[in-house]
Design a protein around this motif. Structure first.
Motif, PDB file in Angstrom:
ATOM      1  N   HIS A  55       3.820   2.917   8.909  1.00  0.00           N
ATOM      2  CA  HIS A  55       3.192   2.629   7.614  1.00  0.00           C
ATOM      3  C   HIS A  55       3.268   1.152   7.240  1.00  0.00           C
ATOM      4  N   LEU A  56       3.880   0.337   8.092  1.00  0.00           N
ATOM      5  CA  LEU A  56       3.994  -1.100   7.829  1.00  0.00           C
ATOM      6  C   LEU A  56       3.198  -1.876   8.866  1.00  0.00           C
ATOM      7  N   SER A  57       2.694  -3.019   8.469  1.00  0.00           N
ATOM      8  CA  SER A  57       2.043  -3.917   9.425  1.00  0.00           C
ATOM      9  C   SER A  57       3.097  -4.492  10.377  1.00  0.00           C
ATOM     10  N   VAL A  58       2.634  -5.236  11.358  1.00  0.00           N
ATOM     11  CA  VAL A  58       3.573  -5.914  12.261  1.00  0.00           C
ATOM     12  C   VAL A  58       4.493  -6.836  11.453  1.00  0.00           C
ATOM     13  N   GLY A  85       5.194  -6.600   8.322  1.00  0.00           N
ATOM     14  CA  GLY A  85       6.042  -5.749   7.481  1.00  0.00           C
ATOM     15  C   GLY A  85       7.228  -5.206   8.246  1.00  0.00           C
ATOM     16  N   ASN A  86       7.014  -4.861   9.518  1.00  0.00           N
ATOM     17  CA  ASN A  86       8.124  -4.404  10.354  1.00  0.00           C
ATOM     18  C   ASN A  86       9.154  -5.501  10.542  1.00  0.00           C
ATOM     19  N   ASP A 122      -0.866  -9.092  10.581  1.00  0.00           N
ATOM     20  CA  ASP A 122      -1.560  -8.073   9.793  1.00  0.00           C
ATOM     21  C   ASP A 122      -1.944  -6.845  10.609  1.00  0.00           C
ATOM     22  N   ARG A 123      -1.637  -6.837  11.880  1.00  0.00           N
ATOM     23  CA  ARG A 123      -2.054  -5.728  12.738  1.00  0.00           C
ATOM     24  C   ARG A 123      -1.283  -4.451  12.429  1.00  0.00           C
ATOM     25  N   ASP A 124      -1.946  -3.320  12.647  1.00  0.00           N
ATOM     26  CA  ASP A 124      -1.326  -1.998  12.579  1.00  0.00           C
ATOM     27  C   ASP A 124      -0.569  -1.790  13.887  1.00  0.00           C
ATOM     28  N   PRO A 125       0.713  -1.401  13.844  1.00  0.00           N
ATOM     29  CA  PRO A 125       1.455  -1.203  15.094  1.00  0.00           C
ATOM     30  C   PRO A 125       0.777  -0.237  16.071  1.00  0.00           C
ATOM     31  N   THR A 128      -2.149  -0.188  16.987  1.00  0.00           N
ATOM     32  CA  THR A 128      -3.154  -0.874  17.804  1.00  0.00           C
ATOM     33  C   THR A 128      -2.536  -1.731  18.902  1.00  0.00           C
TER      34      THR A 128
END
Length: 210
Positions: free
Chosen positions: A93-96, A98-99, A129-132, A134
């Motif tokens: 649920h977190l962006s890269v 954010g992780n 900003d990438r979704d993990p 992807t």
């Protein structure tokens, strides 16, 4: 670079009175101690003891000290030990970014700049900003490594972190992980069944019996 030291003093872990793991070692700044052994030899049990979440079914004696401070009875979150597992365990649920931000100490200055620098260090510039979901397996492993380092641990435990990577990625990730741990001056303990891991770690090797 801050230097740290991890002391394992007369560690003795048993189950039902039977010896499972006995270890006495000092791991200096930037050193990697590799513990090898077949399944059931106690590798994961040793990690659980050091990290602070050993199951009560086991009996454990000995002392774990980090930078001279006895951490044996401290809860896991107060030990200052970072963990790198087989799976990257990124938060979906977190962006890269954010992780990476998640594990950073609350009062870290310039968090955004440090996150950008960390991504650049592992060839992931602009990935914040990438979704993990992807990311490729190798990219996820790189993010997991930088999340660990940004959390500023004083020692690191590695639980077969390369075992689920494709063969062509393993050596690349070994070099990346061990280079970063060495540069950060972090004492590390690696458990593995792969002798190539042990060779890449370059430190002492202890083999556990079945």
């Amino acid at each position: 670079m801050t230097s740290h030291r991890l002391d394992l003093e007369n560690v003795d872990i048993r189950i039902d009175g039977q010896p499972l793991v006995a270890l006495d070692a000092t791991i200096g700044p930037g050193e990697v101690l590799t513990v090898m052994g077949p399944s059931g030899s106690g590798k994961s049990t040793l990690l659980s003891f050091l990290a602070g979440f050993l199951d009560s079914a086991f009996e454990a004696r000995g002392r774990v000290a980090l930078d001279g401070r006895d951490i044996t009875v401290l809860p896991a979150e107060e030990r200052g030990i970072g963990l790198l597992f087989q799976d990257p365990l990124l938060f979906p649920h977190l962006s890269v970014a954010g992780n990476l931000r998640f594990g950073m100490p609350r009062h870290t200055p310039d968090k955004s700049r440090r996150i950008a620098q960390a991504l650049d260090d592992v060839g992931l510039e602009g990935f914040g900003d990438r979704d993990p979901a992807t990311l490729s397996g190798g990219q996820k492993a790189r993010v997991a490594l930088m999340r660990l380092l940004l959390s500023e641990p004083r020692a690191v435990l590695l639980d077969e972190p390369f075992s689920k990577l494709d063969t062509h990625l393993r050596q690349e990730m070994r070099e990346l992980v061990f280079d970063h741990l060495h540069q950060a001056g972090l004492p590390s303990l690696l458990v593995t069944h792969d002798r190539d891991d042990a060779a890449a770690a370059g430190g002492r090797l202890i083999e556990l019996a079945d």
